[in-house]
Scaffold this motif. Structure first.
Motif, short mmCIF file in Angstrom:
data_model
loop_
_atom_site.label_atom_id
_atom_site.label_comp_id
_atom_site.label_asym_id
_atom_site.label_seq_id
_atom_site.Cartn_x
_atom_site.Cartn_y
_atom_site.Cartn_z
N MET A 70 0.88 -1.20 -0.11
CA MET A 70 0.01 -0.21 -0.15
C MET A 70 0.96 1.50 0.09
SD MET A 70 -3.51 -1.60 -0.81
CE MET A 70 -3.64 0.17 -0.82
N ALA A 71 2.08 0.95 0.63
CA ALA A 71 2.57 2.60 0.06
C ALA A 71 2.64 2.47 -1.16
CB ALA A 71 4.51 2.16 1.13
N LEU A 72 3.21 1.37 -2.31
CA LEU A 72 3.25 2.29 -3.02
C LEU A 72 1.74 2.95 -3.93
CD1 LEU A 72 4.79 2.34 -6.05
CD2 LEU A 72 3.94 0.42 -6.44
N LEU A 73 0.74 1.94 -3.90
CA LEU A 73 -0.20 2.19 -4.45
C LEU A 73 -0.87 3.86 -3.89
CD1 LEU A 73 -1.85 -1.72 -3.98
CD2 LEU A 73 -0.84 -0.29 -6.12
N GLY A 74 -0.65 3.75 -2.04
CA GLY A 74 -1.68 5.17 -2.07
C GLY A 74 -0.53 5.84 -2.17
N THR A 75 0.75 6.56 -2.30
CA THR A 75 1.41 7.10 -3.25
C THR A 75 1.10 7.29 -4.70
OG1 THR A 75 3.45 6.50 -1.93
CG2 THR A 75 3.78 7.99 -3.67
N VAL A 76 0.90 5.81 -5.95
CA VAL A 76 0.01 6.90 -7.27
C VAL A 76 -0.85 7.06 -6.85
CG1 VAL A 76 -1.09 5.35 -8.79
CG2 VAL A 76 1.37 4.31 -7.88
N VAL A 77 -1.90 6.22 -5.57
CA VAL A 77 -2.95 7.79 -5.73
C VAL A 77 -2.70 9.10 -5.29
CG1 VAL A 77 -5.15 7.48 -4.45
CG2 VAL A 77 -4.51 6.15 -5.04
N LEU A 78 -2.23 9.41 -4.63
CA LEU A 78 -1.17 10.54 -4.14
C LEU A 78 -0.88 11.76 -5.17
CD1 LEU A 78 -0.12 10.38 -0.25
CD2 LEU A 78 -2.45 11.07 -0.86
#
Lengths: 230, 102
Positions: free
Chosen positions: A85-93
């Motif tokens: 989620m560190a990656l997926l969340g950053t993509v969202v941001l």
């Protein structure tokens, strides 16, 4: 949760970027590893990313007369562990910073630390701890998903209080002030997000049983559960 | 209605009520401004000016469209995945993990 572009003083912006970067890099490796070693995970990984994409796009009204965003990072953290989620969340941001002027590039590090690191880790740890004490899957999912949401906003309040301590009451006063804006408004959103997480896991336990068993969410059923006649 | 369907319906109802009831009780008294914007305004009022600007700032109308796009992408992918998983199960192949992935 989105600290607006340019508002964090440069040393804070840089510090949070440096703090978040290793988590995001590690998360990118975790995603690649997961997809390479378990290609059958790709579908669920898509679902985890999609869940945070939908929820963080929606602004919901709260009892306080303000509105705020849910986060949607909990289910992915529970399914695939927080690094993913560190990656997926950053993509969202990044999507929101570049296209929506929500958050920003200078505050991406701080926002990623709250949204994609602290939120998912909190959700995961709460889920694991509640499971370890014998709580069932769905109540643990509810607690984990709801607290991932709340922890994100508490972190944002901490970040703002560190950067903008109150002139007279200092860090503590500023923290109370920022929590006053974020935390209470977020409580019903966190509860709603927890319920949505429960709905998602109810669907997954029926339709994605093999994946959930492999990921250690469900215990493998003794012998073939269905269609065992053959 | 099966017990399972009832629980699902109640959960959905609870989510809707959680956000609809405050709106109804409030009766249009609140603006429902975003918390992010509230903090930004507070910082600006305290004399903190941003030292960087967004590269691209859509107008309000375009912004809501882009938010809708973000939700649509997420909802579309989520629906696709859940539909595939359900289809896989109803196709009667509960077999080992990833039996249909290749």
């Amino acid at each position: 949760m989105h600290i607006a572009e340019g508002f964090l003083p440069a040393p804070h912006a840089l510090g949070w970027t440096l703090a978040a970067a290793p988590f995001v890099a590690h998360g990118a490796r975790a995603v690649v590893k997961e997809v390479r070693e378990n290609p059958e995970s790709t579908l669920l990984l898509g679902a985890a990313g999609a869940f945070t994409f939908v929820l963080s796009a929606i602004k919901l009204p709260s009892i306080t007369g303000s509105s705020s965003h849910p986060t949607g990072t909990g289910p992915g953290a529970i399914l695939f562990r927080p690094p993913v989620m560190a990656l997926l969340g950053t993509v969202v941001l990044l999507f929101q910073a570049l296209l929506l002027a929500h958050g920003g590039l200078t505050t991406l590090g701080a926002n990623a630390f709250a949204f994609a690191v602290v939120g998912p880790w909190t959700g995961y740890l709460v889920y694991r701890l509640t499971r370890a004490t014998g709580v069932g899957l769905l109540p643990a999912v509810f607690a984990g998903v709801a607290l991932a949401d709340l922890a994100t906003y508490v972190t944002t309040s901490l970040q703002l209080a560190l950067a903008f301590p109150d002139a007279s009451t200092g860090f503590a006063g500023a923290l109370v002030k920022f929590l006053g804006v974020f935390a209470l408004t977020q409580v019903p959103l966190a509860v709603g997000e927890g319920l949505l997480g429960v709905l998602l896991f109810r669907v997954l336990t029926v339709n994605a049983r093999p994946e959930l068993e492999r990921l250690g969410i469900l215990r493998p059923a003794p012998l073939a559960p269905t269609g065992g006649a053959a | 209605m099966s017990r399972r369907a009832l629980v699902t319906a109640l959960l959905v109802l609870a989510v809707v009520a959680l956000f609809a009831v405050p709106l109804l009780l409030d009766g249009g008294a609140s603006e429902y401004g975003g918390t992010d914007a509230a903090v930004t305004e507070e910082l600006a009022a305290d004399g903190h000016a941003p030292w960087a600007e967004s590269l691209f700032s859509p107008s309000g109308e375009v912004e809501s469209g882009l938010f809708a796009l973000q939700a649509a992408i997420g909802g579309g992918v989520l629906g696709y995945v859940l539909g595939r998983l359900r289809g896989r199960r109803s196709a009667g192949r509960p077999g080992p993990a990833g039996a249909d992935a290749r």
